[in-house]
Design a protein around this motif. Sequence first.
Motif, mmCIF file in Angstrom:
data_model
loop_
_atom_site.group_PDB
_atom_site.id
_atom_site.type_symbol
_atom_site.label_atom_id
_atom_site.label_comp_id
_atom_site.label_asym_id
_atom_site.label_seq_id
_atom_site.Cartn_x
_atom_site.Cartn_y
_atom_site.Cartn_z
ATOM 1 N N UNK A 152 0.816 -1.241 0.088
ATOM 2 C CA UNK A 152 0.004 0.170 -0.074
ATOM 3 C C UNK A 152 0.853 1.364 -0.070
ATOM 4 N N UNK A 153 2.003 1.172 0.600
ATOM 5 C CA UNK A 153 2.841 2.328 0.814
ATOM 6 C C UNK A 153 4.030 1.739 1.337
ATOM 7 N N UNK A 154 5.097 2.850 1.069
ATOM 8 C CA UNK A 154 6.744 2.320 1.748
ATOM 9 C C UNK A 154 6.655 1.876 3.005
ATOM 10 N N UNK A 155 5.822 2.741 3.792
ATOM 11 C CA UNK A 155 5.764 2.441 5.308
ATOM 12 C C UNK A 155 5.333 1.038 5.749
ATOM 13 N N UNK A 156 4.305 0.438 4.913
ATOM 14 C CA UNK A 156 4.123 -0.667 5.137
ATOM 15 C C UNK A 156 5.036 -1.894 4.544
ATOM 16 N N UNK A 157 5.645 -1.474 3.367
ATOM 17 C CA UNK A 157 6.524 -2.194 2.998
ATOM 18 C C UNK A 157 7.603 -2.447 3.969
ATOM 19 N N UNK A 158 8.210 -1.462 4.574
ATOM 20 C CA UNK A 158 9.281 -1.387 5.687
ATOM 21 C C UNK A 158 8.711 -2.181 6.810
ATOM 22 N N UNK A 159 7.436 -1.898 7.390
ATOM 23 C CA UNK A 159 7.033 -2.758 8.378
ATOM 24 C C UNK A 159 7.092 -4.243 8.163
ATOM 25 N N UNK A 160 6.770 -4.764 7.025
ATOM 26 C CA UNK A 160 6.902 -6.145 6.954
ATOM 27 C C UNK A 160 8.287 -6.666 6.617
ATOM 28 N N UNK A 161 9.068 -5.995 6.175
ATOM 29 C CA UNK A 161 10.477 -6.181 6.115
ATOM 30 C C UNK A 161 11.078 -6.251 7.588
ATOM 31 N N UNK A 162 10.931 -5.318 8.264
ATOM 32 C CA UNK A 162 11.308 -5.296 9.513
ATOM 33 C C UNK A 162 10.734 -6.466 10.450
ATOM 34 N N UNK A 163 9.537 -6.808 10.192
ATOM 35 C CA UNK A 163 8.926 -7.954 11.072
ATOM 36 C C UNK A 163 9.601 -9.137 10.608
ATOM 37 N N UNK A 164 9.941 -9.416 9.375
ATOM 38 C CA UNK A 164 10.502 -10.550 9.154
ATOM 39 C C UNK A 164 11.827 -10.615 9.537
ATOM 40 N N UNK A 165 12.605 -9.582 9.417
ATOM 41 C CA UNK A 165 14.025 -9.621 10.073
ATOM 42 C C UNK A 165 13.744 -10.005 11.493
ATOM 43 N N UNK A 166 12.867 -9.551 12.253
ATOM 44 C CA UNK A 166 12.844 -9.758 13.790
ATOM 45 C C UNK A 166 12.399 -11.303 13.785
ATOM 46 N N UNK A 167 11.452 -11.893 13.159
ATOM 47 C CA UNK A 167 11.118 -13.171 13.088
ATOM 48 C C UNK A 167 12.582 -14.099 12.918
ATOM 49 N N UNK A 168 13.225 -13.754 11.990
ATOM 50 C CA UNK A 168 14.372 -14.759 11.505
ATOM 51 C C UNK A 168 15.368 -14.445 12.514
ATOM 52 N N UNK A 225 7.487 -12.444 21.795
ATOM 53 C CA UNK A 225 8.604 -12.510 21.560
ATOM 54 C C UNK A 225 8.973 -11.468 20.507
ATOM 55 N N UNK A 226 8.007 -11.152 19.650
ATOM 56 C CA UNK A 226 8.326 -10.020 18.569
ATOM 57 C C UNK A 226 8.273 -8.791 19.189
ATOM 58 N N UNK A 227 7.486 -8.416 20.458
ATOM 59 C CA UNK A 227 7.699 -7.158 20.858
ATOM 60 C C UNK A 227 9.009 -7.202 21.436
ATOM 61 N N UNK A 228 9.388 -8.321 22.163
ATOM 62 C CA UNK A 228 10.899 -8.430 22.815
ATOM 63 C C UNK A 228 11.983 -7.980 21.890
ATOM 64 N N UNK A 229 11.548 -8.069 20.489
ATOM 65 C CA UNK A 229 12.616 -8.080 19.490
ATOM 66 C C UNK A 229 12.667 -6.614 18.884
ATOM 67 N N UNK A 230 11.767 -5.981 19.367
ATOM 68 C CA UNK A 230 11.735 -4.251 18.999
ATOM 69 C C UNK A 230 10.389 -3.980 18.515
ATOM 70 N N UNK A 231 9.414 -4.875 18.101
ATOM 71 C CA UNK A 231 8.303 -4.474 17.337
ATOM 72 C C UNK A 231 7.318 -3.730 18.630
ATOM 73 N N UNK A 232 6.670 -2.850 18.495
ATOM 74 C CA UNK A 232 5.581 -2.332 19.437
ATOM 75 C C UNK A 232 4.366 -3.022 19.043
ATOM 76 N N UNK A 233 3.279 -2.794 20.044
ATOM 77 C CA UNK A 233 2.108 -3.324 20.144
ATOM 78 C C UNK A 233 1.501 -2.610 18.818
#
Length: 264
Positions: A152-168, A225-233
Amino acid sequence: MAAEPAYTWDNANPHATDQLRHLTAVLDPPTVAGLSGLGDLAGRRCLDVGAGNGTIARWLADRVGPEGRVTAVDLKPLDIPPHPRLRVVTQDVTAGDLPGGPYDLVHARLVLMHLPERLEVLGRMAGALAPGGTVVLHEWDCTHPLRVLTAPDQAAADLVTRANEALCALMTSRGARLSWSYEAHAAMEDAGLTGVTTAFGARSWRGGSEFCLLHLSNTHHLTEQLTGAGLTAEDLVALREVLMDPRLVLAGYPLYRISGRRPD
């Protein structure tokens, strides 16, 4: 002594049923295609390692016929429906010999990449084969970035990328090896298997599809675990929304199929 890293995906988690349902919807078609390439399975003795909700074990049981048998082993198997040719065994595959055997086929999907003892378990899988039997692994290459093709926008793309990096990063911290998919070929040869072959492929997935629903489920399975890795609620709320947005298109992880045979 330091505690052993906890396995990332716990079948006792209340979200495990949904997570495995979406996972099998994504992976069963290529898994079935790969196993179908082995030819007629009638009369075969098969072992499914890390069977989860049992979809592949039951698929095998449907095909081995009255003379065949299938064993499904998992540390915490979900409620696998009974089948006359299927035996379900609860066992930690890192802690001793695999049940039964010898087998004509030993299969594992997205299991060894998560186990620090992957080489030892692969050795047990190879050792459980009958002469001429085959080990087949299906593993995702998680070193390949989860590419955002549209969003939808760059912010959404960046969020998906950041979340996947946190998961990995979380999986790595718990003993997973993200590069195992393309290291498994050499490991199979080192385990004494012959005729080792590797094939792989990937496809795109739109927001709201099974692959995105899998990642949505992961955000519930691993919220703490994801919030502990830096993602917020707030990040997780926004991520769950974008994963359902049809304007999002992701290139999924390449799925590797690695197979090798025990010499006759």
